[in-house]
Design a protein around this motif. Structure first.
Motif, PDB file in Angstrom:
ATOM      1  N   GLU A  61      16.927 -41.615 -13.880  1.00  8.56           N
ATOM      2  CA  GLU A  61      17.114 -40.920 -14.532  1.00  8.56           C
ATOM      3  C   GLU A  61      16.184 -39.453 -14.171  1.00  8.56           C
ATOM      4  OE1 GLU A  61      17.323 -43.282 -16.589  1.00  8.56           O
ATOM      5  OE2 GLU A  61      19.193 -43.669 -17.593  1.00  8.56           O
ATOM      6  N   ALA A  62      15.030 -40.032 -13.346  1.00  9.98           N
ATOM      7  CA  ALA A  62      14.024 -39.592 -13.288  1.00  9.98           C
ATOM      8  C   ALA A  62      14.439 -39.164 -12.001  1.00  9.98           C
ATOM      9  CB  ALA A  62      12.497 -40.395 -12.728  1.00  9.98           C
ATOM     10  N   ALA A  63      15.047 -39.768 -10.772  1.00 11.52           N
ATOM     11  CA  ALA A  63      15.217 -39.909  -9.583  1.00 11.52           C
ATOM     12  C   ALA A  63      16.756 -38.540  -9.389  1.00 11.52           C
ATOM     13  CB  ALA A  63      16.048 -41.151  -8.957  1.00 11.52           C
ATOM     14  N   VAL A  64      17.525 -38.777 -10.652  1.00 11.70           N
ATOM     15  CA  VAL A  64      18.714 -37.134 -10.797  1.00 11.70           C
ATOM     16  C   VAL A  64      17.992 -36.013 -11.303  1.00 11.70           C
ATOM     17  CG1 VAL A  64      20.212 -36.926 -11.721  1.00 11.70           C
ATOM     18  CG2 VAL A  64      20.555 -39.189 -11.515  1.00 11.70           C
ATOM     19  N   ALA A  65      16.808 -36.048 -11.937  1.00 15.22           N
ATOM     20  CA  ALA A  65      15.884 -35.186 -12.590  1.00 15.22           C
ATOM     21  C   ALA A  65      15.416 -34.425 -11.162  1.00 15.22           C
ATOM     22  CB  ALA A  65      14.984 -35.573 -13.527  1.00 15.22           C
ATOM     23  N   GLU A  66      15.211 -35.238 -10.265  1.00 17.81           N
ATOM     24  CA  GLU A  66      14.180 -35.029  -8.825  1.00 17.81           C
ATOM     25  C   GLU A  66      15.273 -33.889  -8.444  1.00 17.81           C
ATOM     26  OE1 GLU A  66      11.022 -33.910  -5.988  1.00 17.81           O
ATOM     27  OE2 GLU A  66      11.284 -33.941  -8.625  1.00 17.81           O
ATOM     28  N   VAL A  67      16.259 -34.632  -7.689  1.00 18.70           N
ATOM     29  CA  VAL A  67      17.831 -33.991  -7.147  1.00 18.70           C
ATOM     30  C   VAL A  67      17.362 -32.323  -7.529  1.00 18.70           C
ATOM     31  CG1 VAL A  67      19.861 -34.731  -6.069  1.00 18.70           C
ATOM     32  CG2 VAL A  67      18.317 -36.128  -5.887  1.00 18.70           C
ATOM     33  N   ARG A  68      17.982 -32.321  -8.723  1.00 15.81           N
ATOM     34  CA  ARG A  68      18.430 -31.234  -9.914  1.00 15.81           C
ATOM     35  C   ARG A  68      17.039 -30.099  -9.612  1.00 15.81           C
ATOM     36  NH1 ARG A  68      21.443 -30.221 -15.159  1.00 15.81           N
ATOM     37  NH2 ARG A  68      21.061 -28.423 -15.147  1.00 15.81           N
ATOM     38  N   ARG A  69      15.938 -30.597  -9.718  1.00 15.72           N
ATOM     39  CA  ARG A  69      14.777 -29.658  -9.251  1.00 15.72           C
ATOM     40  C   ARG A  69      14.766 -28.985  -8.093  1.00 15.72           C
ATOM     41  NH1 ARG A  69      10.121 -28.865  -7.120  1.00 15.72           N
ATOM     42  NH2 ARG A  69      10.122 -31.781  -6.216  1.00 15.72           N
ATOM     43  N   ARG A  70      15.008 -30.097  -7.310  1.00 14.89           N
ATOM     44  CA  ARG A  70      14.808 -29.257  -5.605  1.00 14.89           C
ATOM     45  C   ARG A  70      16.158 -28.759  -5.233  1.00 14.89           C
ATOM     46  NH1 ARG A  70      14.811 -35.781  -3.583  1.00 14.89           N
ATOM     47  NH2 ARG A  70      12.625 -35.648  -3.544  1.00 14.89           N
ATOM     48  N   ALA A  71      16.928 -28.534  -6.369  1.00 18.46           N
ATOM     49  CA  ALA A  71      18.447 -28.050  -6.421  1.00 18.46           C
ATOM     50  C   ALA A  71      17.891 -26.005  -6.731  1.00 18.46           C
ATOM     51  CB  ALA A  71      19.606 -28.352  -6.444  1.00 18.46           C
ATOM     52  N   GLU A  72      17.355 -26.115  -7.614  1.00 11.06           N
ATOM     53  CA  GLU A  72      16.971 -25.385  -8.268  1.00 11.06           C
ATOM     54  C   GLU A  72      15.694 -24.254  -7.733  1.00 11.06           C
ATOM     55  OE1 GLU A  72      16.276 -26.990 -12.180  1.00 11.06           O
ATOM     56  OE2 GLU A  72      17.601 -26.628 -13.010  1.00 11.06           O
ATOM     57  N   ASP A  73      15.623 -25.169  -6.579  1.00 16.69           N
ATOM     58  CA  ASP A  73      13.883 -24.330  -5.807  1.00 16.69           C
ATOM     59  C   ASP A  73      14.757 -23.902  -4.262  1.00 16.69           C
ATOM     60  OD1 ASP A  73      12.168 -24.708  -7.870  1.00 16.69           O
ATOM     61  OD2 ASP A  73      10.839 -26.880  -7.038  1.00 16.69           O
ATOM     62  N   CYS A  74      15.584 -24.219  -4.272  1.00 17.95           N
ATOM     63  CA  CYS A  74      16.541 -24.174  -2.581  1.00 17.95           C
ATOM     64  C   CYS A  74      17.829 -22.331  -2.874  1.00 17.95           C
ATOM     65  CB  CYS A  74      17.166 -24.725  -2.312  1.00 17.95           C
ATOM     66  SG  CYS A  74      17.978 -24.305  -0.988  1.00 17.95           S
ATOM     67  N   PRO A  75      17.465 -21.266  -3.291  1.00 17.33           N
ATOM     68  CA  PRO A  75      18.293 -20.219  -2.897  1.00 17.33           C
ATOM     69  C   PRO A  75      19.741 -20.948  -2.478  1.00 17.33           C
ATOM     70  CG  PRO A  75      15.866 -19.284  -2.572  1.00 17.33           C
ATOM     71  CD  PRO A  75      15.896 -20.646  -2.589  1.00 17.33           C
ATOM     72  N   GLU A  76      19.705 -21.252  -1.985  1.00 16.27           N
ATOM     73  CA  GLU A  76      21.056 -21.572  -0.977  1.00 16.27           C
ATOM     74  C   GLU A  76      21.630 -22.434  -1.644  1.00 16.27           C
ATOM     75  OE1 GLU A  76      22.687 -20.408   2.508  1.00 16.27           O
ATOM     76  OE2 GLU A  76      21.416 -18.667   0.860  1.00 16.27           O
ATOM     77  N   LEU A  77      21.214 -23.119  -2.621  1.00 18.14           N
ATOM     78  CA  LEU A  77      22.130 -24.050  -3.558  1.00 18.14           C
ATOM     79  C   LEU A  77      22.133 -24.043  -4.961  1.00 18.14           C
ATOM     80  CD1 LEU A  77      19.746 -27.607  -2.028  1.00 18.14           C
ATOM     81  CD2 LEU A  77      22.209 -26.974  -1.849  1.00 18.14           C
ATOM     82  N   ARG A  78      22.123 -22.676  -5.066  1.00 24.50           N
ATOM     83  CA  ARG A  78      22.822 -22.085  -6.583  1.00 24.50           C
ATOM     84  C   ARG A  78      23.471 -21.370  -6.038  1.00 24.50           C
ATOM     85  NH1 ARG A  78      16.663 -20.698  -6.456  1.00 24.50           N
ATOM     86  NH2 ARG A  78      16.731 -18.495  -6.801  1.00 24.50           N
ATOM     87  N   LEU A  79      23.870 -21.219  -5.070  1.00 23.25           N
ATOM     88  CA  LEU A  79      25.404 -20.473  -4.949  1.00 23.25           C
ATOM     89  C   LEU A  79      26.370 -20.525  -5.262  1.00 23.25           C
ATOM     90  CD1 LEU A  79      24.219 -18.607  -1.379  1.00 23.25           C
ATOM     91  CD2 LEU A  79      23.945 -17.863  -3.239  1.00 23.25           C
TER      92      LEU A  79
END
Length: 418
Positions: free
Chosen positions: A36-54
Motif C-alpha cells: 500500500e505504501a509503495a503504490v501510494a508513493e507512485v501516486r504521489r510522484r504522479a501528482e507532483d509531475c504536471p505531465e502525468l496529470r494530463l
C-alpha cells in the motif's frame, strides 16, 4: 487547455482503429515490504509531475484535441492481487490488457507484487507495468515519464503549444525542400531510402491473438556494436532462417525502426519510422556494418531541412482534414508491399536507479504493438547493464517458441534468461 500537436492527434485518433498503447515493464528484486505504501508513493510522484496529470479532451470535430490538467484517479493504479504468478503469466496478462481511453486517463500503472522467475532476480520479484497512451509520448518520453513514477527525479521538459501557421505557405516550403532533398539524393550526396518490399508470411492478417516472450542478457554481450545494431543483426539471422525454411524469398528482408528526431521537441512524439535492410545472407560482422551504415544514412537524411518543413506543414493541416484522413484508414485492407517485415523498437531507459517499495530495478522490457500488417514485433530495452529483447507475435503467424530459440542462438549469449 493546450492544443495537441498534429502527430499526437494522429496517434490518438488512430488508437481507436489500431490499439497503440505502450507497455513499459519493470522488474524488481523481491516484493515490496508494504504494498500500500509503495503504490501510494507512485501516486504521489504522479501528482507532483504536471505531465502525468494530463488527459485528452476531444470535444469538437473541427479542432485539434487538447491536453487538460487534472488529478490522478484511483483507476490509474491497478493492483493485481491474488496468488503469485510467474514471469510468463505476467507477460500473458499484459498482452491481454485493453487500450486506454485517453480522455479518462493517459496512463495507468499495473502492479504485480509477487512474481516468480523474474529474469535477473533470484526468487520472488515484483513487476510494475506502466501503460501509456502513445499520444502522450514516444518511446523515449514514455520512459522518462515511467522513470518519474519509479523514483528518478528528472521530469521531462514540458511540451509547448504547437505553432499551426498558414498551410499554403508551409506546403510550398515543404515542396521546395523536398525537391532540394531529391536533387541531393540524385547527386549522391545523400543516400536514398530503401524502396518498399513485398510482403511475407509474417505480414499476414488480421491479428487473431498474441504471445510475448523475453530474452535477457548482459549489455556487454553486444560489445563492439550498438545494442540496436546487435539486435537487428540477430533478428536478421532468426527471422531470415524462419522464413527461408518456409521457402520464402528473404533477399529484401527488412525491419521498421523508430528513430528519435533530434532538435527541439514540438510534440509529445518526436520520432519517425525508418526502414532498414537486414541482409540475412551476410556474415554477422558484415551485416552489422551494413545495418549501422544504413541507420547513419537515415540520420543524415533526417537532418535535411525537408523533414523539418514537412513536419511544419503537417502542423498547419486543419484538424477536420487530418481527422478525415485518419478516418479513411481501413485496418482490413491488405497491401502488397511494406516498409519493413517486422518492427524493432530500441530504447535505452537509462541507469538502474529506479525502485519500487524500496526494491531495486533489475530489468525493463517492452512489447511494441502488433498491427493488421505486422504479426511480429521486437522490443529492445536496456536499463543499467541489462538488455531485454522481447518478442511480441501472433502465434498463428509465428511459432513463438521456435522463433525464440532461433533468436537465442542468433544472440549467442550463454547468460540469456527467458
Amino acid at each position: 487547455m493546450r492544443a495537441m500537436a498534429a502527430v499526437d492527434a494522429q496517434l490518438l485518433w488512430m488508437s481507436a482503429r489500431v490499439p497503440n498503447d505502450q507497455f513499459l515493464l519493470y522488474g524488481f528484486v523481491g516484493p515490496p515490504g508494504n504494498i500500500e505504501a509503495a503504490v501510494a508513493e507512485v501516486r504521489r510522484r504522479a501528482e507532483d509531475c504536471p505531465e502525468l496529470r494530463l488527459h485528452a479532451v476531444d470535444d469538437s470535430w473541427l479542432r485539434y484535441p487538447g491536453w487538460e490538467s487534472g488529478g490522478v484517479s484511483d483507476d490509474q493504479l491497478v493492483l493485481h492481487a491474488g496468488p503469485a504468478m510467474d514471469w510468463q503469466g505476467c507477460l500473458d496478462t499484459v498482452v491481454g490488457l485493453t487500450r486506454l481511453d485517453a480522455s479518462r486517463m493517459s496512463w495507468c500503472v499495473h502492479v504485480f507484487p509477487e512474481v516468480f522467475g523474474v529474469p535477473a532476480a533470484a526468487g520472488v520479484g515484483s513487476v510494475v507495468v506502466v501503460q501509456i497512451s502513445h499520444a502522450l509520448g514516444d518511446g523515449h518520453r514514455s520512459a522518462e515519464l515511467a522513470a518519474v513514477l519509479l523514483g528518478r527525479p528528472r521530469a521531462p521538459v514540458p511540451v509547448g503549444a504547437p505553432e499551426r501557421g498558414l498551410l499554403s505557405w508551409r506546403a510550398a516550403v515543404a515542396a521546395r525542400e523536398h525537391r532540394r532533398l531529391q536533387r541531393a539524393i540524385g547527386a549522391g550526396l545523400i543516400d536514398a531510402p530503401p524502396a518498399p518490399r513485398p510482403v511475407l508470411s509474417v505480414n499476414a492478417g488480421p491479428r487473431r491473438s498474441a504471445d510475448a516472450r523475453t530474452l535477457v542478457l548482459d549489455r556487454s554481450r553486444l560489445a563492439g556494436r550498438t545494442v540496436t545494431v546487435g539486435a537487428l543483426s540477430a533478428v536478421a539471422d532468426a527471422l531470415g532462417g524462419l522464413l527461408a525454411g518456409r521457402g520464402e524469398d528473404i533477399s529484401r528482408l527488412g525491419a521498421e525502426v523508430p528513430m528519435a528526431i533530434r532538435g527541439s521537441r514540438g510534440a509529445h512524439n518526436n520520432f519517425r519510422n525508418v526502414a532498414v535492410d537486414l541482409h540475412p545472407e551476410l556474415a554477422p560482422q558484415d551485416r552489422a556494418e551494413r545495418i549501422a551504415g544504413q541507420l547513419a544514412a537515415h540520420r543524415r537524411r533526417g537532418e535535411h531541412p525537408a523533414w523539418t518543413a514537412s513536419a511544419a506543414a503537417l502542423e498547419a493541416v486543419p484538424a477536420a482534414v487530418l481527422r478525415w484522413g485518419v478516418g479513411r484508414f481501413d485496418p482490413g485492407e491488405r497491401w502488397p508491399t511494406v516498409s519493413g517485415h517486422t518492427v524493432v523498437s530500441s530504447v535505452d531507459r537509462g541507469p538502474a536507479d529506479l525502485s519500487f517499495g524500496g526494491r531495486p530495478v533489475v530489468l525493463t522490457a517492452g512489447l511494441p504493438a502488433l498491427s493488421p500488417m505486422m504479426g511480429l514485433t521486437h522490443g529492445v530495452h536496456g536499463i543499467g547493464g541489462t538488455v531485454a529483447v522481447s518478442v511480441h507475435a501472433d502465434p498463428t503467424v509465428v511459432d513463438v517458441e521456435d522463433y525464440l530459440d532461433r533468436l537465442r542462438h542468433a544472440l549467442r549469449s550463454p547468460r540469456e534468461q527467458t
